[in-house]
Design a protein around this motif. Structure first.
Motif, short mmCIF file in Angstrom:
data_model
loop_
_atom_site.label_atom_id
_atom_site.label_comp_id
_atom_site.label_asym_id
_atom_site.label_seq_id
_atom_site.Cartn_x
_atom_site.Cartn_y
_atom_site.Cartn_z
N ILE A 27 52.60 4.97 47.93
CA ILE A 27 52.38 4.61 46.52
C ILE A 27 53.60 3.80 46.12
O ILE A 27 54.74 4.24 46.27
CB ILE A 27 52.27 5.87 45.64
N ILE A 30 53.05 4.15 40.10
CA ILE A 30 52.02 5.01 39.52
C ILE A 30 52.26 5.04 38.00
O ILE A 30 53.40 5.18 37.55
CB ILE A 30 52.05 6.43 40.14
N ASP A 33 48.24 5.75 32.28
CA ASP A 33 47.82 4.55 31.57
C ASP A 33 47.29 4.84 30.17
O ASP A 33 46.15 4.52 29.86
CB ASP A 33 46.73 3.84 32.39
N SER A 48 55.66 5.23 33.65
CA SER A 48 55.45 4.56 34.94
C SER A 48 56.60 4.87 35.89
O SER A 48 57.76 4.93 35.48
CB SER A 48 55.35 3.05 34.68
N THR A 79 46.83 4.87 37.12
CA THR A 79 46.71 3.64 37.91
C THR A 79 47.74 3.68 39.03
O THR A 79 48.92 3.94 38.78
CB THR A 79 46.94 2.40 37.03
N LEU A 80 47.26 3.44 40.23
CA LEU A 80 48.15 3.44 41.40
C LEU A 80 48.25 2.05 41.98
O LEU A 80 47.28 1.29 41.99
CB LEU A 80 47.58 4.34 42.51
N ASN A 81 49.42 1.71 42.48
CA ASN A 81 49.56 0.58 43.40
C ASN A 81 50.02 1.18 44.71
O ASN A 81 50.83 2.09 44.74
CB ASN A 81 50.58 -0.43 42.89
N TYR A 82 49.48 0.65 45.80
CA TYR A 82 49.78 1.24 47.10
C TYR A 82 49.74 0.16 48.16
O TYR A 82 49.37 -0.99 47.89
CB TYR A 82 48.78 2.37 47.42
N LYS A 101 39.56 6.03 42.14
CA LYS A 101 39.44 4.70 41.54
C LYS A 101 40.46 4.55 40.43
O LYS A 101 40.59 5.41 39.57
CB LYS A 101 38.03 4.52 40.98
N ASN A 102 41.19 3.44 40.49
CA ASN A 102 42.23 3.21 39.48
C ASN A 102 41.66 3.27 38.07
O ASN A 102 40.58 2.74 37.81
CB ASN A 102 42.89 1.85 39.72
N GLY A 103 42.38 3.91 37.19
CA GLY A 103 41.94 4.02 35.80
C GLY A 103 41.15 5.29 35.53
O GLY A 103 40.88 5.62 34.38
N SER A 104 40.80 6.01 36.59
CA SER A 104 40.05 7.26 36.39
C SER A 104 40.95 8.29 35.72
O SER A 104 42.16 8.34 35.99
CB SER A 104 39.59 7.85 37.73
#
Lengths: 417, 275
Positions: A27, A30, A33, A48, A79-82, A101-104
């Motif tokens: 990750i 994170i 959001d 964040s 929201t994750l970036n990986y 899923k991002n935003g969930s």
């Protein structure tokens, strides 16, 4: 000849195979959001955590978001970036998981949530435990006696780590990460054969002034690996913040990141210390400076969490005692030289004034403020605190005497009512 | 492999007429082309049953893993180092076309490369301390090997002017160096994942590159196959192309810092004086 050279190079290029799939699964950032982060957090930046902001490290597997004291903790979009090509999963029970899923929205009400990132080649994965917790209301006074320590289970038990045991520290200042930091993880990279007791920062059983355990910091040769990357020595250290191993060999000044939000006004900083400077003070190139005696360092700083532009303040080895966002400081006495702009720079010399002896010395320092703390900012976690100790006060610049030893115990922070 | 052979011989076979090689009349007495006749270039029944040659050539190539692993993403720089190859050979003919060839070559060959790698398994050990893991970034390698090789080859006369020899060689190295450094690539990416791809991530850039020197882990001997193609340009003067394909790892197999066996593969072009 040119034809042959050209043919050889073309041959090499023609042998390049298809790009292998990514093996990494980190990750990299994170975010909780929510539309108005400051309704949930004291500072917008708290919503964040990212590698690039150094609020997340590559080895971290527990990620803690700390909200306002009165916030309702429930479902928050995440929201994750990986790593490119990896797949994120969220565990829905101890054994079941689904693609995330991002935003969930993720329910954090019942405790930490388990995320798993699986690498693109599907051969590797990393597990993360993400939690959102309230900031606790605690007192500000803290005592660190360093009687509790353990071999770091996340580093193959290669070196010791010291958790805070003081209630105010655990629930307040060090909430989310209760461990003191030091340069031991960096030393592990350069001296893989070192035993736990051979690291720059080690516990000494029964070594304290009251017969309890204490911490010994020693300035050490980093060995051939350190030499390879131009870092010849490592000062023993203890500090509160983050040690970014990723930068340990590249930019060690930036590898030490200081500070955490603090809701109280420290007025006094005291500790027990003894010191044995070694001979042969050397500069970062390894050149001996015969007329300089090594000195220990100890400091406590209060700083503004956000700078004048509203951006998060970054305190690292390069500006740990010089940042313009520092508003209060207590530091061992040292010699300084006045710069043209009126600022002070450290002056390594042969007449130290720190007053620390080879036997235990009890040091009491008042915290000096350059400006009054704003009560509103203080209550909204707008100030941060950090504490640091080193066996070589110029160790951040890789200057010091290999073999200088500094022992510390009973570190106490006293705050105003 | 076929690319390399093709590349090596591209330079030396440009002038070969296929008919010259394959369409030649086997009977030298019937040869009508005086330029390429057996009478002129031998061997005939009176002499030319033995040849001595002194060779002077220039070698280019590399010591590399075969096949090139997928972790190597691009070769950004390549330049030869050294390259002088001096040899003495003796060939003895048993018939007009077949014989044997042996001798020795003194060589000094090497290369420099800068390659982008991704997840390249590597390990560096210095004074007993090791750092290993998966490196992504730029890997610069400098290698140079000097020594003497002894080929023992079957020798075949393709035509009056074209000879080919093929067989094994053994070599011993007087000196081998293998050093380099790793740092970030042009995109600024340079890091080691310690031990595994999920381990600590250590940034390594060109300001503080990680250097390595594996000289003491180089083997002192090697063996492989040698293919030589000679063209008689004048009565005592040959132009030749030679390929040495190493079949033994140039690095001590017990040394695990280099994840792949490295084979020396060098091509040489040059001129020979034929006694």
């Amino acid at each position: 000849m040119a034809l042959l050279l050209c043919s050889g190079t073309m041959m090499l290029h023609s042998c390049i195979s298809e790009e292998p799939l990514n093996m990494e699964c980190d990750i990299t950032s994170i975010t909780i959001d929510v539309d108005e982060p400051t309704t949930l957090f004291y500072n917008a930046a708290d919503a964040s955590k990212s590698i690039s902001e150094l609020s997340l490290t590559y080895t971290q597997d527990t990620i803690t978001f700390i909200t306002r004291i009165d916030a309702n903790i429930g479902n928050f979009p995440v929201t994750l970036n990986y790593t490119e090509g990896a797949t994120p999963y969220l565990f829905t029970s101890e054994t079941a998981f689904e693609v995330f899923k991002n935003g969930s929205a993720v329910d954090f009400a019942k405790g930490p949530r388990h995320f798993r990132i699986v690498s693109q080649d599907e051969a590797w994965h990393r597990d993360y435990f993400v939690k959102v917790v309230h900031r606790n209301k605690t007192g500000g006074d803290m005592l660190f006696d360093f009687n509790t320590y353990l071999l770091d289970p996340n580093n193959s038990e290669k070196f010791y780590i010291w958790p805070a045991t003081d209630e105010n520290a655990i629930n307040g200042f060090m909430q989310g990460d209760i461990y003191w930091k030091n340069g031991n993880p960096g030393y592990k990279l350069s001296k893989s054969t070192a035993k736990p007791d051979e690291y720059p920062t080690v516990p000494i059983v029964g070594g304290g002034p009251d017969g309890s355990d204490c911490v010994k910091m020693e300035t050490m040769d980093t060995g051939s690996f350190g030499k390879m990357v131009g870092l010849l020595m490592a000062s023993g250290s203890m500090f509160t913040g983050t040690f970014d191993v990723a930068n340990a060999l590249k930019n060690a000044l930036k590898a030490t990141v200081f500070g955490r939000p603090f809701a109280h006004k420290p007025v006094r900083f005291s500790f027990d210390m003894k010191y044995e400077p070694a001979a042969n003070f050397q500069n970062s190139k390894g050149e001996f400076l015969g007329n300089v005696i090594d000195e220990p360092d100890a400091y406590l700083c209060i700083y503004r969490i956000n700078d004048a532009d509203g951006k998060p303040t970054v305190i690292n080895g390069a500006n740990v005692v010089t940042s313009e966002n520092i508003v209060g400081m207590a530091r061992l006495p040292h010699n300084y030289v006045k710069n043209a702009d009126g600022s002070l720079s450290d002056l390594p010399c042969n007449t130290p004034i720190h007053g620390i002896e080879k036997s235990w010395t009890h040091v009491v320092l008042d915290v000096n403020y350059t400006e009054e703390l704003d009560p509103q900012t203080l209550a909204n976690m707008g100030y941060g605190l950090y504490i640091g100790f080193a066996s070589s006060w110029q160790g951040a610049y890789f200057e010091g005497a290999i073999g200088s030893k500094c022992w510390i115990d009973n570190v106490r922070v006293e705050c105003a009512e | 492999m076929r690319y390399f052979i093709a590349a090596l011989f591209a330079a030396t076979t440009l002038t070969i007429n296929a008919a010259t090689i394959f369409g030649q009349d086997d009977d030298y007495k019937a040869t009508t082309n005086v330029q390429d006749s057996w009478e002129k270039w031998g061997p005939n029944y009176i002499n030319h049953t033995a040849d001595y040659r002194i060779r002077l050539g220039y070698s280019i190539g590399g010591t590399m893993p075969i096949p090139v692993p997928a972790e190597i993403r691009s070769i950004n720089e390549f330049s030869p180092k050294g390259g002088i190859n001096i040899g003495f050979e003796f060939s003895k003919m048993f018939s007009r076309r077949w014989g044997v060839n042996a001798g020795f070559h003194i060589f000094n060959q090497g290369f420099h490369t800068a390659a982008d790698v991704k997840g390249y398994k590597m390990s560096i050990t210095i004074d007993g301390n090791s750092m290993s893991g998966f490196f992504t970034g730029c890997d610069v390698t400098n290698m140079q090997m000097s020594g003497v090789s002894i080929p023992a080859q079957a020798f075949f006369r393709i035509s009056p002017r074209w000879d080919v020899a093929f067989g094994p060689y053994v070599c011993t190295y007087f000196k081998s160096s293998f050093e380099g450094e790793v740092y970030d690539n042009k995109e600024g990416v340079g890091y080691l994942r310690v031990d595994t791809p999920t381990g600590e991530r250590v940034t390594i850039d060109r300001e503080t590159p990680a250097t390595y020197d594996f000289e003491e882990h180089m083997r002192s001997w090697g063996a492989g196959l040698e293919l030589t193609l000679d063209w008689k340009a004048a009565h005592h003067f040959n132009v030749f192309g030679m390929l040495d394909w190493g079949l033994s790892n140039a690095i001590d197999p017990d040394f695990d810092a280099v994840a792949f066996p490295m084979f020396p593969i060098y091509g040489t072009i040059g001129a020979a004086y034929r006694f």
